[in-house]
Scaffold this motif. Structure first.
Motif, short mmCIF file in Angstrom:
data_model
loop_
_atom_site.label_atom_id
_atom_site.label_comp_id
_atom_site.label_asym_id
_atom_site.label_seq_id
_atom_site.Cartn_x
_atom_site.Cartn_y
_atom_site.Cartn_z
N SER B 95 1.10 -1.21 -0.10
CA SER B 95 0.19 0.10 -0.02
C SER B 95 1.08 0.91 0.49
O SER B 95 1.98 1.10 0.95
N ASP B 127 -0.89 -8.52 -3.18
CA ASP B 127 -2.11 -7.70 -2.96
C ASP B 127 -2.32 -6.63 -2.15
O ASP B 127 -2.45 -6.63 -1.12
N GLU B 128 -2.36 -5.64 -2.45
CA GLU B 128 -2.90 -3.90 -1.07
C GLU B 128 -3.06 -5.10 -0.38
O GLU B 128 -4.99 -5.42 -0.26
N GLY B 132 -6.83 -9.37 -2.39
CA GLY B 132 -6.82 -9.73 -4.19
C GLY B 132 -6.36 -10.95 -4.36
O GLY B 132 -5.65 -11.50 -3.21
N GLU B 136 -2.51 -8.26 -8.58
CA GLU B 136 -2.59 -7.03 -9.14
C GLU B 136 -3.13 -5.80 -8.48
O GLU B 136 -2.99 -4.53 -8.82
N ASN B 137 -3.45 -5.71 -7.67
CA ASN B 137 -4.27 -4.37 -6.52
C ASN B 137 -2.80 -4.25 -5.39
O ASN B 137 -3.01 -3.45 -5.32
N SER B 156 -3.37 -13.40 -2.36
CA SER B 156 -2.32 -12.07 -2.67
C SER B 156 -1.47 -12.29 -2.34
O SER B 156 -0.19 -11.28 -2.70
N GLU B 356 -9.06 -1.50 -3.94
CA GLU B 356 -9.99 -2.41 -3.96
C GLU B 356 -10.03 -2.44 -2.24
O GLU B 356 -11.19 -2.85 -1.90
N VAL B 417 -9.50 -8.22 -12.94
CA VAL B 417 -8.68 -7.15 -12.55
C VAL B 417 -10.44 -6.20 -12.31
O VAL B 417 -10.01 -5.41 -11.58
N PRO B 420 -14.80 -7.56 -10.00
CA PRO B 420 -14.25 -7.48 -8.66
C PRO B 420 -15.54 -9.13 -8.08
O PRO B 420 -14.65 -9.87 -7.44
#
Lengths: 169, 489
Positions: B95, B127-128, B132, B136-137, B156, B356, B417, B420
């Protein structure tokens, strides 16, 4: 046209006239959105220009109802509770996506849960207490080493304390 | 020589180090060089610190020279997902809001890895905040699948899985809230373990959904994953949900005879949406276990289809309250122009979180909102009970349950992506495990016609990790091709 634009268009169209005639309305709108997107990169522009769009065929019902907040999901209220300053186009996109997700999770309403205990954790958990004795802890420097950076490049620290905007008058 | 070292399993490296055939510095140097050469293609790591890793390796060699090796994995490198706390290192959690955060402490898992002498090498992409299924997040960049650089490595823990698959590290740590270790392990052709809830301390893991999160190991073989879990597992007074139960000898249990073991097959996991090639791999594994003398038992897990809606309510609810701490006040990004305290929270969060994360915070806030609490959150918790009961009944009849890990092989980047719900449905076979708190392992069941790995999952009852390791180790020994590695140049 990006998928993002398509999302927004379908969303706007649904807001205006429900699920019907989405395809019919999407077609002329798509051209406009592509044009708008390339020029202004924001759907908030489309909304602010709603009046000038009324002249276009097929779009009157859409434009007269162009209001992303007119749904069951009060995105402004939820965003305020969540302390998230969302932009206008984010609100439109999130409302559409969340309505899809909420539709999907509605299926739980049909499950018979009469007399079923809720599960908060997979196993029972209990409070755990330690002996009330001092142990190792962060120094003030360690605790503040990640304090937010200000525009000046300095950290938001004064006299071993965090600096925040004034809370009381 | 140095390239060859990267293709060794952790168990093989352990023997070589013990026999002093190689040094930890040589091993670590090999992984550093390979990573520096090939990670620009794969992008498994967010941060690396070669000098720091080499210093750890040097210390390991000195210990060993003095007869004081700390255990079988002393000197063996391990990559960590970038949502775990290592003192002095990044912990971005994928993040922007934690972009500049440096951890002032070691999490419990980190302490255990260090106490075992392992060389901490590389912070893996995710993923952040682990939200995810494709990596890709990540707020920084997507990770590529080493088997097909245009495909997703899953998520993730996509960076952790890709790092192991690409031989940038023999082992990695991931976290699994609804399949985030097992699905990327499946997509990358390696082994990934979601331990029983409470088996590994969560202290030092950035919380996503506290009632579902669990740290776990990834490696090329079941044996490697078992060796790493041996180090990670155990009670911790700093995690009140940590189980105070002795850790068994996972590695010692690998060789047990699997004859007579009862393996459950649930049609609930084999319905619409399962790709034909994955179904064929599943059938092949069923035949293997039959031939090995296991008893295949039809079981029913009738509430499986409800797991995804239950999960997204519970996860969003817990995540929305866990992520309240990222408010721009004490650490994290702070917005530059704010009028008052509320504005500081709202703007700092809006600038720091990706789409997301915002989606799930809004969903979680909505379902916890007064007036909707009973209809969504409380009801989801009750249906969660039904899902737990399904498994409790099943494990009265069987020792383990065999399923696919994911409905398909790795999908291409960008394929899901923007949708959702489609992304969420990809986790249908892994989510129920976390809701029930049981354990599961994903292992490579073979390759598709175009060379992509197809993961299978074996689920075990609470604290039955040894059982599922034993059963999957037997499959792996009989299918050495499952341990094939991708070619990168």
């Amino acid at each position: 046209m990006s998928v993002l634009d398509a999302d927004i268009i379908v969303r706007l169209t649904r807001l205006a006239c429900g699920q019907d005639d989405v395809a019919d309305l999407t077609k002329p709108l798509a051209g406009i959105a592509v044009d708008m997107h390339s020029k202004y990169d924001s759907m908030s522009f489309l909304m602010s220009e709603a009046n000038s769009l009324k002249a276009l065929p097929n779009l009157q019902p859409l434009v007269s109802n162009l209001n992303p907040m007119s749904t069951q999901l009060d995105i402004d209220y939820i965003a305020e509770l969540a302390r998230l300053a969302l932009k206008a186009d984010e609100k439109i996109r999130l409302t559409g996506q969340l309505e899809g997700i909420l539709d999907y999770i509605q299926q739980l309403q049909n499950v018979d849960v009469e007399g079923v205990e809720p599960t908060a954790h997979a196993f029972s958990i209990y409070n755990v207490y330690r002996a009330d004795e001092p142990g190792p802890t962060f120094t003030p420097e360690e605790a503040l080493m990640n304090a937010p950076l200000l525009a000046s490049g300095k950290r938001a620290i004064r006299e071993d304390q965090l600096v925040v905007p004034k809370v009381v008058e | 020589m140095s390239q060859d070292l990267c293709f060794k399993t952790a168990a093989e490296l352990s023997h070589l180090l013990k026999d002093k055939a190689v040094s930890a510095v040589e091993v670590t140097t090999a992984f550093i060089e390979r990573t520096e050469r090939l990670d620009p293609q794969v992008k498994a790591f967010l941060n690396t610190d070669a000098a720091n890793a080499l210093a750890q390796a040097k210390a390991s060699d000195e210990r060993r020279a003095n007869g004081g090796a700390l255990g079988p994995l002393d000197g063996v490198p391990v990559a960590l997902k970038d949502n775990t706390a290592v003192i002095g290192q990044s912990m971005t959690s994928g993040s922007k809001i934690l972009k500049d955060y440096i951890s002032p402490y070691d999490g419990t898992c980190t302490q255990k890895l260090k106490a075992a002498g392992m060389v901490l090498w590389g912070r893996a992409n995710l993923d952040e905040f682990a939200m995810g299924s494709s990596t890709e997040n990540s707020a920084f960049f997507p990770t590529n699948n080493p088997w097909d650089l245009k495909a997703s490595p899953g998520g993730s823990s996509g960076g952790s899985a890709a790092a192991v698959a690409a031989s940038f590290a023999p082992l990695a740590i991931g976290s699994d809230t609804g399949g985030s270790i097992r699905q990327p392990a499946s997509f990358c052709g390696i082994v990934g373990v979601k331990p029983t809830y409470g088996r590994v301390s969560r202290y030092g893991l950035a919380s996503l959904a506290s009632s579902l999160d669990q740290l776990g190991p990834l490696g090329y073989t079941v044996e490697d994953a078992a060796m790493l879990l041996q180090v990670m597992a155990g009670h911790d007074e700093r995690d009140s949900t940590s189980l105070n139960v002795a850790v068994p000898d996972y590695v010692g249990a690998l060789q047990a005879n699997i004859k007579g073991k009862r393996i459950g097959i649930a049609q609930d996991y084999l319905g619409e949406g399962l790709a034909d090639n994955v179904r064929a791999a599943f059938e092949k594994a069923v035949q293997f276990y039959k031939a090995a003398g296991c008893e295949l038992v039809d079981i029913s897990l009738p509430h499986t289809a409800l797991a995804v809606p239950v999960y997204y309510i519970i996860l969003a609810a817990e995540a929305s309250s866990n992520l309240a701490r990222y408010d721009g006040v004490r650490y994290t990004h702070r917005s530059a122009e704010v009028s008052d305290a509320i504005d500081l929270f709202a703007k700092s969060r809006a600038e720091g979180f990706g789409p997301e994360v915002k989606r799930r915070i809004i969903l979680g806030t909505y379902v916890l909102n007064s007036g909707y609490y009973d209809a969504y959150y409380l009801r989801a918790q009750k249906v969660r009970t039904l899902i737990r009961r399904d498994f409790a009944l099943a494990f009265k009849q069987v020792d383990a349950i065999l399923t696919p890990t994911a409905p398909t092989v790795a999908f291409k980047q960008g394929a899901k992506v923007n949708d959702p719900l489609a992304m969420y449905l990809n986790d249908i076979y892994t989510i129920p495990t976390n809701l029930a708190g049981i354990c599961g392992v994903s292992f490579n069941g073979g390759f598709s016609a175009d060379g992509m790995p197809m993961g299978l999952q074996l689920l075990g009852d609470v604290l039955a990790e040894s059982t599922i390791f034993n059963l999957t180790h037997a499959f792996e020994k009989a299918h050495p091709e499952a341990n094939k590695r991708p070619t990168l140049a």
